[in-house]
Design a protein around this motif. Structure first.
Motif, short mmCIF file in Angstrom:
data_model
loop_
_atom_site.label_atom_id
_atom_site.label_comp_id
_atom_site.label_asym_id
_atom_site.label_seq_id
_atom_site.Cartn_x
_atom_site.Cartn_y
_atom_site.Cartn_z
N THR A 1 41.54 58.57 34.15
CA THR A 1 40.43 57.72 34.57
C THR A 1 40.95 56.75 35.62
N ALA B 1 35.56 44.50 36.89
CA ALA B 1 36.19 45.82 36.80
C ALA B 1 35.29 46.83 36.11
N ASP B 2 35.48 48.09 36.49
CA ASP B 2 34.83 49.21 35.82
C ASP B 2 35.90 50.24 35.48
N VAL B 3 35.51 51.27 34.75
CA VAL B 3 36.36 52.43 34.49
C VAL B 3 35.53 53.66 34.80
N SER C 1 29.10 53.13 33.79
CA SER C 1 30.21 52.20 33.56
C SER C 1 30.07 51.01 34.50
N THR D 1 40.58 52.65 36.90
CA THR D 1 40.06 51.30 36.77
C THR D 1 39.91 50.75 38.18
N THR E 1 36.13 40.36 34.15
CA THR E 1 37.32 40.48 33.31
C THR E 1 38.21 39.25 33.40
N THR F 1 42.18 50.15 42.96
CA THR F 1 41.96 51.25 42.04
C THR F 1 43.29 51.62 41.41
N GLU G 1 44.85 55.91 35.68
CA GLU G 1 45.49 55.70 34.38
C GLU G 1 45.23 56.87 33.45
#
Length: 187
Positions: free
Chosen positions: A94, A167-169, A141, A96, A146, A84, A87
């Motif tokens: 948030t 990946a998610d955000v 999300s 990532t 990726t 994690t 960012e």
């Protein structure tokens, strides 16, 4: 607007004699397409959660439209992780969340997995070595592929596999999932 803090203040302590193993299980990684779920749960909202544990976990089980469910993937040992990264600017942070691991070999099945799911929103439930399950992806999300590559290796002892990253955000780090894991076909 009045801000209300519903989460009780807690100490974040650690005892040196507690086990704290790193890594993820190479054989307990569950994934499913977001489209296959009937309901997808999420962590309690900050204005609802009363403990830090509640704010960082999903307790209720996800449900599927029968006969759909999670399917399992295996990865090579010592290649998997859940990471994690927080960012963004103050007031707009948030997270990532990334699941990465290396699929063993360069089989047609692995190539087909990448081809089928490279543009599909997913949810992953990944077992850590410490026994906790972490979730990557959500209804709002989903996790997307990726990175994907593959190598046969150059010499004896090299890795023969296909590293992948999904990946998610989210507004939160990858939560702990304690709900039931329903496998496809009612397994």
């Amino acid at each position: 607007m009045a801000c209300v803090d519903t989460i009780a203040t807690e100490n974040i302590d650690f005892c040196a004699d507690q086990e704290n193993p790193a890594g993820v299980s190479p054989v307990e990684i569950y994934c499913a397409r977001v489209a296959d779920f009937d309901t997808i749960e999420k962590p309690a909202a900050l204005g609802v959660a009363t403990t830090l544990d509640e704010a960082g976990s999903i307790v209720a089980p996800h449900t599927f439209t029968a006969p759909k469910g999670f399917f399992k993937i295996n990865i090579l040992p010592d290649t998997g992780s859940v990471e994690t990264t927080n960012e963004g600017e103050k007031g707009s942070k948030t997270n990532t969340n990334v699941f990465s691991g290396t699929l063993p070999g360069n089989s047609a099945r692995n190539i087909g997995f990448i081809r089928k799911y490279q543009n599909v929103g997913m949810i992953f439930i990944v077992k850590q070595i410490n026994g906790q399950f972490r979730q990557i992806g959500s209804e709002d999300s989903p996790a997307y592929l990726t990175e994907a590559s593959g190598t046969t290796g150059l010499k004896a002892g090299d890795i023969n596999g296909m590293p992948v990253k999904f990946a998610d955000v989210q507004s939160y780090p990858a939560p702990v999932y304690t709900g039931t894991i329903t496998e496809f076909g009612g397994v």
